[in-house]
Structure formats: structure tokens, C-alpha cells
Scaffold this motif. Structure first.
Motif, PDB file in Angstrom:
ATOM      1  N   LYS A 235      60.839  64.182  13.863  1.00  0.00           N
ATOM      2  CA  LYS A 235      61.651  63.181  14.561  1.00  0.00           C
ATOM      3  C   LYS A 235      60.820  62.023  15.091  1.00  0.00           C
ATOM      4  O   LYS A 235      61.271  60.870  15.075  1.00  0.00           O
ATOM      5  CB  LYS A 235      62.416  63.835  15.725  1.00  0.00           C
ATOM      6  CG  LYS A 235      63.634  64.651  15.305  1.00  0.00           C
ATOM      7  CD  LYS A 235      64.347  65.221  16.509  1.00  0.00           C
ATOM      8  CE  LYS A 235      65.603  65.994  16.118  1.00  0.00           C
ATOM      9  NZ  LYS A 235      66.656  65.118  15.570  1.00  0.00           N
ATOM     10  N   ILE A 236      59.619  62.299  15.590  1.00  0.00           N
ATOM     11  CA  ILE A 236      58.873  61.258  16.298  1.00  0.00           C
ATOM     12  C   ILE A 236      57.866  60.518  15.444  1.00  0.00           C
ATOM     13  O   ILE A 236      57.402  59.438  15.830  1.00  0.00           O
ATOM     14  CB  ILE A 236      58.176  61.806  17.561  1.00  0.00           C
ATOM     15  CG1 ILE A 236      57.032  62.759  17.196  1.00  0.00           C
ATOM     16  CG2 ILE A 236      59.177  62.464  18.495  1.00  0.00           C
ATOM     17  CD1 ILE A 236      56.234  63.224  18.418  1.00  0.00           C
ATOM     18  N   THR A 237      57.487  61.059  14.284  1.00  0.00           N
ATOM     19  CA  THR A 237      56.545  60.345  13.431  1.00  0.00           C
ATOM     20  C   THR A 237      57.290  59.378  12.525  1.00  0.00           C
ATOM     21  O   THR A 237      58.358  59.692  12.012  1.00  0.00           O
ATOM     22  CB  THR A 237      55.705  61.306  12.570  1.00  0.00           C
ATOM     23  OG1 THR A 237      56.569  62.209  11.867  1.00  0.00           O
ATOM     24  CG2 THR A 237      54.742  62.097  13.432  1.00  0.00           C
ATOM     25  N   LYS A 238      56.722  58.211  12.358  1.00  0.00           N
ATOM     26  CA  LYS A 238      57.315  57.197  11.493  1.00  0.00           C
ATOM     27  C   LYS A 238      56.859  57.408  10.048  1.00  0.00           C
ATOM     28  O   LYS A 238      55.838  58.040   9.783  1.00  0.00           O
ATOM     29  CB  LYS A 238      56.915  55.800  11.965  1.00  0.00           C
ATOM     30  CG  LYS A 238      57.299  55.499  13.410  1.00  0.00           C
ATOM     31  CD  LYS A 238      58.798  55.500  13.587  1.00  0.00           C
ATOM     32  CE  LYS A 238      59.216  54.951  14.950  1.00  0.00           C
ATOM     33  NZ  LYS A 238      58.797  55.793  16.066  1.00  0.00           N
ATOM     34  N   ARG A 239      57.631  56.877   9.118  1.00  0.00           N
ATOM     35  CA  ARG A 239      57.260  56.972   7.707  1.00  0.00           C
ATOM     36  C   ARG A 239      55.885  56.320   7.499  1.00  0.00           C
ATOM     37  O   ARG A 239      55.664  55.162   7.850  1.00  0.00           O
ATOM     38  CB  ARG A 239      58.292  56.260   6.843  1.00  0.00           C
ATOM     39  CG  ARG A 239      58.007  56.354   5.355  1.00  0.00           C
ATOM     40  CD  ARG A 239      59.061  55.644   4.534  1.00  0.00           C
ATOM     41  NE  ARG A 239      60.382  56.227   4.688  1.00  0.00           N
ATOM     42  CZ  ARG A 239      61.453  55.863   3.966  1.00  0.00           C
ATOM     43  NH1 ARG A 239      61.337  54.909   3.055  1.00  0.00           N
ATOM     44  NH2 ARG A 239      62.621  56.435   4.173  1.00  0.00           N
ATOM     45  N   GLY A 240      54.983  57.083   6.950  1.00  0.00           N
ATOM     46  CA  GLY A 240      53.625  56.591   6.739  1.00  0.00           C
ATOM     47  C   GLY A 240      52.736  56.725   7.962  1.00  0.00           C
ATOM     48  O   GLY A 240      51.537  56.426   7.904  1.00  0.00           O
ATOM     49  N   GLY A 241      53.297  57.171   9.087  1.00  0.00           N
ATOM     50  CA  GLY A 241      52.528  57.266  10.324  1.00  0.00           C
ATOM     51  C   GLY A 241      51.440  58.315  10.284  1.00  0.00           C
ATOM     52  O   GLY A 241      50.325  58.103  10.776  1.00  0.00           O
ATOM     53  N   LEU A 242      51.754  59.482   9.709  1.00  0.00           N
ATOM     54  CA  LEU A 242      50.742  60.541   9.629  1.00  0.00           C
ATOM     55  C   LEU A 242      49.571  60.107   8.752  1.00  0.00           C
ATOM     56  O   LEU A 242      48.410  60.423   9.043  1.00  0.00           O
ATOM     57  CB  LEU A 242      51.369  61.828   9.086  1.00  0.00           C
ATOM     58  CG  LEU A 242      52.363  62.538  10.014  1.00  0.00           C
ATOM     59  CD1 LEU A 242      52.983  63.736   9.305  1.00  0.00           C
ATOM     60  CD2 LEU A 242      51.681  62.987  11.311  1.00  0.00           C
ATOM     61  N   LYS A 243      49.854  59.378   7.701  1.00  0.00           N
ATOM     62  CA  LYS A 243      48.792  58.894   6.815  1.00  0.00           C
ATOM     63  C   LYS A 243      47.869  57.931   7.553  1.00  0.00           C
ATOM     64  O   LYS A 243      46.639  58.032   7.465  1.00  0.00           O
ATOM     65  CB  LYS A 243      49.394  58.211   5.590  1.00  0.00           C
ATOM     66  CG  LYS A 243      48.358  57.620   4.635  1.00  0.00           C
ATOM     67  CD  LYS A 243      49.014  57.003   3.413  1.00  0.00           C
ATOM     68  CE  LYS A 243      47.982  56.332   2.521  1.00  0.00           C
ATOM     69  NZ  LYS A 243      46.961  57.277   2.034  1.00  0.00           N
ATOM     70  N   LEU A 244      48.443  56.985   8.283  1.00  0.00           N
ATOM     71  CA  LEU A 244      47.623  56.051   9.043  1.00  0.00           C
ATOM     72  C   LEU A 244      46.787  56.788  10.087  1.00  0.00           C
ATOM     73  O   LEU A 244      45.593  56.505  10.246  1.00  0.00           O
ATOM     74  CB  LEU A 244      48.507  55.006   9.727  1.00  0.00           C
ATOM     75  CG  LEU A 244      47.793  54.060  10.695  1.00  0.00           C
ATOM     76  CD1 LEU A 244      46.709  53.258   9.980  1.00  0.00           C
ATOM     77  CD2 LEU A 244      48.794  53.124  11.372  1.00  0.00           C
ATOM     78  N   ALA A 245      47.408  57.719  10.789  1.00  0.00           N
ATOM     79  CA  ALA A 245      46.692  58.451  11.833  1.00  0.00           C
ATOM     80  C   ALA A 245      45.513  59.244  11.258  1.00  0.00           C
ATOM     81  O   ALA A 245      44.413  59.229  11.815  1.00  0.00           O
ATOM     82  CB  ALA A 245      47.652  59.391  12.569  1.00  0.00           C
ATOM     83  N   GLN A 246      45.752  59.923  10.157  1.00  0.00           N
ATOM     84  CA  GLN A 246      44.679  60.705   9.544  1.00  0.00           C
ATOM     85  C   GLN A 246      43.574  59.790   8.996  1.00  0.00           C
ATOM     86  O   GLN A 246      42.387  60.117   9.091  1.00  0.00           O
ATOM     87  CB  GLN A 246      45.234  61.578   8.413  1.00  0.00           C
ATOM     88  CG  GLN A 246      44.205  62.478   7.731  1.00  0.00           C
ATOM     89  CD  GLN A 246      43.554  63.474   8.680  1.00  0.00           C
ATOM     90  OE1 GLN A 246      44.152  63.875   9.695  1.00  0.00           O
ATOM     91  NE2 GLN A 246      42.336  63.872   8.381  1.00  0.00           N
ATOM     92  N   THR A 247      43.955  58.640   8.465  1.00  0.00           N
ATOM     93  CA  THR A 247      42.965  57.691   7.948  1.00  0.00           C
ATOM     94  C   THR A 247      42.084  57.167   9.082  1.00  0.00           C
ATOM     95  O   THR A 247      40.856  57.071   8.945  1.00  0.00           O
ATOM     96  CB  THR A 247      43.674  56.522   7.242  1.00  0.00           C
ATOM     97  OG1 THR A 247      44.500  57.025   6.195  1.00  0.00           O
ATOM     98  CG2 THR A 247      42.657  55.555   6.652  1.00  0.00           C
ATOM     99  N   LEU A 248      42.700  56.841  10.213  1.00  0.00           N
ATOM    100  CA  LEU A 248      41.922  56.412  11.378  1.00  0.00           C
ATOM    101  C   LEU A 248      41.037  57.540  11.893  1.00  0.00           C
ATOM    102  O   LEU A 248      39.864  57.325  12.246  1.00  0.00           O
ATOM    103  CB  LEU A 248      42.864  55.949  12.492  1.00  0.00           C
ATOM    104  CG  LEU A 248      43.539  54.587  12.313  1.00  0.00           C
ATOM    105  CD1 LEU A 248      44.625  54.385  13.371  1.00  0.00           C
ATOM    106  CD2 LEU A 248      42.513  53.466  12.392  1.00  0.00           C
ATOM    107  N   TRP A 249      41.597  58.737  11.939  1.00  0.00           N
ATOM    108  CA  TRP A 249      40.863  59.914  12.427  1.00  0.00           C
ATOM    109  C   TRP A 249      39.563  60.101  11.630  1.00  0.00           C
ATOM    110  O   TRP A 249      38.483  60.292  12.209  1.00  0.00           O
ATOM    111  CB  TRP A 249      41.753  61.142  12.311  1.00  0.00           C
ATOM    112  CG  TRP A 249      41.274  62.388  12.971  1.00  0.00           C
ATOM    113  CD1 TRP A 249      40.397  63.312  12.468  1.00  0.00           C
ATOM    114  CD2 TRP A 249      41.661  62.876  14.272  1.00  0.00           C
ATOM    115  NE1 TRP A 249      40.220  64.336  13.356  1.00  0.00           N
ATOM    116  CE2 TRP A 249      40.976  64.099  14.470  1.00  0.00           C
ATOM    117  CE3 TRP A 249      42.522  62.421  15.258  1.00  0.00           C
ATOM    118  CZ2 TRP A 249      41.129  64.861  15.630  1.00  0.00           C
ATOM    119  CZ3 TRP A 249      42.683  63.174  16.419  1.00  0.00           C
ATOM    120  CH2 TRP A 249      41.992  64.372  16.592  1.00  0.00           C
ATOM    121  N   GLN A 250      39.684  60.020  10.345  1.00  0.00           N
ATOM    122  CA  GLN A 250      38.512  60.191   9.477  1.00  0.00           C
ATOM    123  C   GLN A 250      37.547  59.019   9.600  1.00  0.00           C
ATOM    124  O   GLN A 250      36.324  59.207   9.634  1.00  0.00           O
ATOM    125  CB  GLN A 250      38.966  60.358   8.031  1.00  0.00           C
ATOM    126  CG  GLN A 250      39.724  61.660   7.772  1.00  0.00           C
ATOM    127  CD  GLN A 250      40.315  61.731   6.376  1.00  0.00           C
ATOM    128  OE1 GLN A 250      40.459  60.713   5.698  1.00  0.00           O
ATOM    129  NE2 GLN A 250      40.654  62.926   5.929  1.00  0.00           N
TER     130      GLN A 250
END
Length: 465
Positions: A235-250
Motif C-alpha cells: 500500500k505505501i510503496t510507490k511503483r518503482g519505489g523499491l527499485k530506487l530505494a535499493q539502488t540508493l542503498w547499494q
């Protein structure tokens, strides 16, 4: 100093904590995934936001010493007939709105939905002096049509506005000062007509959060905590949001992986909500604790820049009322629908935009054979427009990011020298390339959040000068 926060705060209240002053990179990754900061997180490790419904003690330097809850979301439904619940809502809603507006003129944003329609009813009942308005995207769906009908039947003055292409770039520096970079810049459409809103007189009556409080969360009551975690994440993650977050994390070299960190935090926060027997009530409480104050409330600053605001659905009495309603009555917006049909049958006969062209008397037929002609007509109109090369704007980022001029401004923000010292260029290049060359819808959120981070970074640099 003692600060008591509301159950749903209308603004963030910041405090310091004893920690090193450095960027909270994990928190920023969550922000990138969801569009809001979680719990008490901010951009900095030594700064927090005071949690909702708490009494907080701070020292003379603004350091948070103690935080104790004065209210916790609960679920103790009182069994009574549905009509009795509707009557209780009617009385409570009128009491809250009357107290909030007093004798002042009212500015009412209208849509084709239910929340503003309930407000129209009670404001007419209170004989308030109301200036209503609505807006729609340039080349978008005619959202103002239904709103104008609501205003006309209610006897309110009404203005219709169009949100133009590229309005953001002349206003973005003002907006980042208002929301301090704690929300994206494409969501608050009211920014486009802020000068017109300032010309009105009175207080805003805003219907925010009614759609969450007066609906279920679409899950079975008995699902496990782990299943609830998965629902909340979805519900709370936006489309493509997890990808951006993981890319920043790495790119920032953080330990482990983003999803495990994110999952663990959501699970911890959900488990702390003492509503073990109702998954819908617990998820609703989660959204009210963490989503409402950290996303919905942030851009209320735009309204506040024009006039004082009132929010009947934020009132503590409304929150407590929700905690004592049987869950079966909250599903599918039943209470608000019954209220509108009971108080204003003519308004109930107007189209409900969610089920266009159906109204509150026949919306249940939308997905049946009876609703097929309406759905077919809508689909045909969309295809004809596409065939004629006419684009229908459905999302604000389409107005702000698409086209040569918009792209020029976007690139200026994303590829500035200052931003490269904050977010690695390879991250920005990947998101921008995905948006321009692969899948606009999938990468739009990523570009939107990078724009937010870029302008926040500019704000920090300007404050150092």
C-alpha cells in the motif's frame, strides 16, 4: 518545555536528539520508496519529528527527553444498528465542523468523490458562507463538472480552474520552503492556483483522510501479522519505489539490503499497534499514525500559505468514533454513502467519479452487465482520443516532466554539480534514462523523488550561505 501532539497532526514538529549530525541515509531510502519519512525519521540522524498523540518533554536546547502516548489507536466496536451509527456520525460531524468554522466564511475544495460531498451537506445545513472550487488537469478528465453540480445544488459560489503544463518550475522554490523537502512536488496541485486561493476570504474546510477512516483496508480480518506487513508494504510503496530505494542503498554502501531493513521496520511498527483481532483496524491505525502526518499533512502547508485550515476528519473525536464502529459498517464507505443519501438525495444522484457514470444509488452495478455500457463508452472515448493523437493527462507528473521545456528544467535539477555530491550520478542517470527511454510510468516516481532530494539539497546549501 512540553509539547502535546494531536492524534493526527496537521504539521510536523521537529526536535533534536543526542546523536551525530549526519545524513540518515536509511531513512532517506525509505522516503525514496514511499514518498514519506517513516515514524520519527528526518533527513538527519540527530533530528526527529515528535510522534502523534504524545506528550513530549524537551530541554532548553530542543532535545527530546521523553515521549509518552496520551492516546493509542484501539478497536472496541460497540454493537448497535447501522442507522444509529449513521445518526451518530451526522451529529458528530456537524458538531466538529460548526466548532471549526465558527462564523467565518468557508473555502471548500470540491471533487467528484464522497468526502467533500459530505462537507457540502453539513456546510449547507450550517448556512455557512461558502466559496467552493475545483480543478482539473490541462488535457485531463473533466473533474470540475461533478464538483460544479455539487456546488450548484448546495447554493455555493464556485470557480473552476485548470492545472497547466509546467506550472511547477516557477513555483518549486517556494514549495520546498513550505514543505521543507518532506514531500514530492507533483502531488500538491493546489500550488498551481495558490494566488487565486489567496484572493478568497475565510478558512479552508478540507476533507483529507475521510476516505481512509471510513473504509476497510480490503483484507480479511484474520490474516497474520506477517501478511499484514506485506499488505502495508504494497500500500505505501510507490511503483518503482523499491527499485530506487535499493539502488540508493547499494550506491551509498549501506549494510545488508533495503527490503529486509524496510520489512523489519514495518513489522515492528505494526506489532506495536495493540489491535490483534482486526487486520483492517490495525492497518487503518498504521496509516493514520505514519502516513497521514508524514505525507498527507506535509503539503497542507500550501493551503496554510493562503488561509487557515480546518480538517473535520482529523478531529480527535472522529478518530475515537472510528475505533468504536463495527468493522462491517466501515467497509465500502457505507456510512458516508448512507449519510449523503439520507441528507441530500439529489447530491447522491450525482455521478460518483470512482464509478463514473454511476451514482450512489447504482454504483454497485458498475462491474456487472448493467454497468457494461458505461464502461464501454468510457473505454471507447479513450481509444478514440488515442487514435486522434490526443493525450489524456491523468497524473500531475505528466504535466511537469513531459515535453522539451519540462525536460530542460528537470535535467537542470537532476544533473546539477551540487546534487552529484549527495546522490551518485549513476543512480540519477539510471532513473532518468529509464524514464525517458524505457517506461515512463515505472520510473516517474523515481525521477519525482530525485527531484525532491535535489531541491532539498539546494535548500540546505542556500542556508549555509
Amino acid at each position: 518545555m512540553t509539547i502535546k501532539t494531536p492524534i493526527i497532526p496537521t504539521q510536523q514538529t521537529f526536535a533534536k536528539r543526542n546523536a551525530p549530525h549526519k545524513l540518515n541515509l536509511q531513512a532517506i531510502c525509505v522516503f525514496a520508496a514511499t514518498g514519506f519519512f517513516l515514524d520519527q525519521d528526518t533527513y538527519w540522524t540527530d533530528e526527529v519529528v515528535l510522534p502523534p498523540a504524545t506528550t513530549n518533554k524537551l530541554d532548553n536546547q530542543g532535545v527530546l527527553l521523553e515521549s509518552k502516548p496520551w492516546f493509542s489507536w484501539y478497536n472496541t466496536p460497540r454493537e448497535r444498528p447501522f442507522q444509529e451509527v449513521v445518526d451518530e456520525f451526522s451529529e458528530l460531524f456537524k458538531t466538529i465542523v460548526a466548532e471549526q468554522i465558527g462564523e467565518q466564511p468557508v473555502i471548500l475544495p470540491l471533487s467528484g468523490g464522497l468526502d467533500s460531498r459530505t462537507q457540502a451537506i453539513v456546510l449547507k445545513e450550517l448556512q455557512a458562507n461558502v466559496q467552493a472550487y475545483s480543478y482539473q488537469f490541462e488535457q485531463g478528465y473533466n473533474e470540475t463538472k461533478i464538483a460544479e453540480q455539487v456546488a450548484k445544488q448546495s447554493g455555493f459560489a464556485f470557480d473552476a480552474y485548470t492545472i497547466p503544463k509546467g506550472y511547477l518550475w516557477d513555483k518549486i522554490d517556494d514549495l520546498v520552503k513550505m514543505n521543507q523537502g518532506y514531500s514530492d512536488f507533483c502531488s500538491p496541485r493546489q500550488l498551481a492556483v495558490l494566488n487565486q486561493l489567496k484572493a478568497y476570504q475565510g478558512v479552508f474546510s478540507l476533507g483529507h483522510w475521510g476516505d481512509v477512516l471510513f473504509d476497510d483496508m480490503g483484507v480479511a480480518e484474520e490474516i497474520s501479522l506477517e501478511q499484514q506487513v506485506e499488505v502495508v508494504i504494497k500500500k505505501i510503496t510507490k511503483r518503482g519505489g523499491l527499485k530506487l530505494a535499493q539502488t540508493l542503498w547499494q550506491a551509498w554502501g549501506l549494510e545488508g539490503n533495503f527490503y529486509d531493513y524496510f520489512h523489519a521496520r514495518i513489522k515492528t511498527l505494526l506489532a506495536q499497534i495493540n489491535i490483534p483481532h482486526s487486520a483492517n483496524a490495525r492497518i487503518r491505525a498504521f496509516k493514520s499514525l505514519y502516513w497521514a502526518p508524514r505525507w498527507t499533512s506535509v503539503n497542507l502547508a500550501v493551503f496554510k500559505d493562503a488561509h487557515p485550515i480546518t480538517l473535520p476528519y482529523y478531529d480527535h473525536r472522529m478518530c475515537k468514533f472510528i475505533c468504536e464502529i463495527p468493522e462491517r459498517y466501515l467497509s465500502a464507505r457505507q456510512i458516508q454513502i448512507a449519510y449523503i443519501k439520507q441528507k441530500a438525495p439529489k447530491l447522491a444522484k450525482l455521478t460518483w467519479d470512482l464509478y463514473h457514470p454511476c451514482n450512489l444509488y447504482n454504483y454497485q452495478t458498475y462491474y456487472t452487465y448493467k454497468g457494461l455500457p458505461g464502461r464501454a463508452k468510457h473505454a471507447l472515448q479513450y481509444r478514440v482520443k488515442r487514435f486522434l493523437g490526443q493525450t489524456t493527462i491523468q497524473r500531475n507528473w505528466e504535466l511537469q516532466f513531459l515535453g522539451k521545456d519540462n525536460d530542460h528544467h528537470l535535467q537542470q535539477a537532476l544533473f546539477s554539480k551540487a546534487f552529484k555530491t549527495f546522490v551518485p550520478s549513476k543512480v540519477t542517470q539510471e532513473m532518468y534514462h529509464g524514464f525517458t527511454s524505457k517506461d515512463q510510468v515505472h520510473y516517474a516516481h523515481g525521477v519525482n523523488m530525485l527531484l525532491t532530494l535535489s531541491k532539498w539539497n539546494d535548500l540546505q546549501n542556500s542556508s549555509k550561505v
